[in-house]
Scaffold this motif. Structure first.
Motif, short mmCIF file in Angstrom:
data_model
loop_
_atom_site.label_atom_id
_atom_site.label_comp_id
_atom_site.label_asym_id
_atom_site.label_seq_id
_atom_site.Cartn_x
_atom_site.Cartn_y
_atom_site.Cartn_z
N ASP A 72 0.89 -1.23 0.12
CA ASP A 72 -0.13 -0.08 0.07
C ASP A 72 0.92 1.17 -0.15
OD1 ASP A 72 -2.56 -1.57 -0.08
OD2 ASP A 72 -2.46 -1.48 2.27
N PHE A 73 2.15 1.29 -0.27
CA PHE A 73 2.85 2.35 -0.23
C PHE A 73 3.72 2.49 -1.73
CE2 PHE A 73 3.11 0.20 3.87
CZ PHE A 73 2.65 1.20 4.66
N VAL A 74 4.01 4.03 -1.80
CA VAL A 74 4.44 4.44 -3.11
C VAL A 74 5.53 5.39 -2.80
CG1 VAL A 74 4.56 5.39 -5.46
CG2 VAL A 74 2.61 3.94 -4.67
N THR A 75 6.75 5.14 -2.85
CA THR A 75 7.77 6.21 -2.30
C THR A 75 8.27 6.86 -3.78
OG1 THR A 75 8.60 5.00 -0.59
CG2 THR A 75 10.15 6.56 -1.40
N ALA A 76 8.17 8.07 -3.92
CA ALA A 76 8.91 9.01 -5.07
C ALA A 76 9.96 9.83 -4.59
CB ALA A 76 7.77 9.89 -5.52
N VAL A 77 10.99 9.69 -5.53
CA VAL A 77 12.10 10.58 -5.14
C VAL A 77 12.34 11.45 -6.31
CG1 VAL A 77 14.67 10.75 -4.54
CG2 VAL A 77 13.19 8.89 -3.46
N CYS A 95 11.51 13.46 -1.00
CA CYS A 95 11.38 12.00 -1.07
C CYS A 95 9.64 11.96 -0.36
CB CYS A 95 11.99 11.33 -0.33
SG CYS A 95 11.66 9.54 -0.10
N ASP A 96 8.95 11.71 -1.01
CA ASP A 96 7.48 11.53 -0.68
C ASP A 96 7.25 9.83 -0.61
OD1 ASP A 96 7.04 14.23 -1.06
OD2 ASP A 96 5.96 13.94 -2.75
N VAL A 97 6.71 9.64 0.68
CA VAL A 97 6.28 8.30 0.97
C VAL A 97 4.63 8.46 0.93
CG1 VAL A 97 6.35 6.36 2.40
CG2 VAL A 97 8.38 7.94 2.12
#
Length: 113
Positions: A72-77, A95-97
């Protein structure tokens, strides 16, 4: 194959780039919580709407360099450039989690420098 959550985030980001805040908000849960680590917390779509309206004087320019999806997680850097109130572009690294619930972006933990 891309996860559904990754696709949802990409669609939400596309709306931001177009400056369509209302479309972006359709991807968020009603009770979405955004925490800017070391700064502030926004609770609910209205708080997010007010923040975006003020922070994005014009649509931001950003590049997602890394996008990782797991459960259920998406990390964007990446990097983001925002125009400040004086009209100057300011560059940030982030960095967005994201936590997803029922196909919606329910929580954001943002690390921005």
């Amino acid at each position: 194959m891309k996860s559904n959550n990754k696709i949802i985030l990409e669609q939400a980001n596309a709306a931001v780039i177009r400056g369509d805040i209302e479309e972006f908000l359709t991807f968020c849960s009603d009770d979405t919580i955004w925490t800017f680590i070391g700064d502030k917390q926004l609770v609910g779509k209205e708080a997010v709407r007010q923040y975006i309206t003020k922070a994005y004087v014009e649509p931001p320019k950003f590049t997602v360099e890394i996008l990782i999806a797991e459960q259920d997680f998406v990390t964007a850097v990446g990097t983001i450039s925002l125009k400040n109130e004086e009209g100057n572009m300011v560059d940030y690294s982030y960095c967005d989690v994201w936590t997803f619930r029922d196909g919606k972006m329910a929580e954001l933990r943002a690390f921005v420098i």
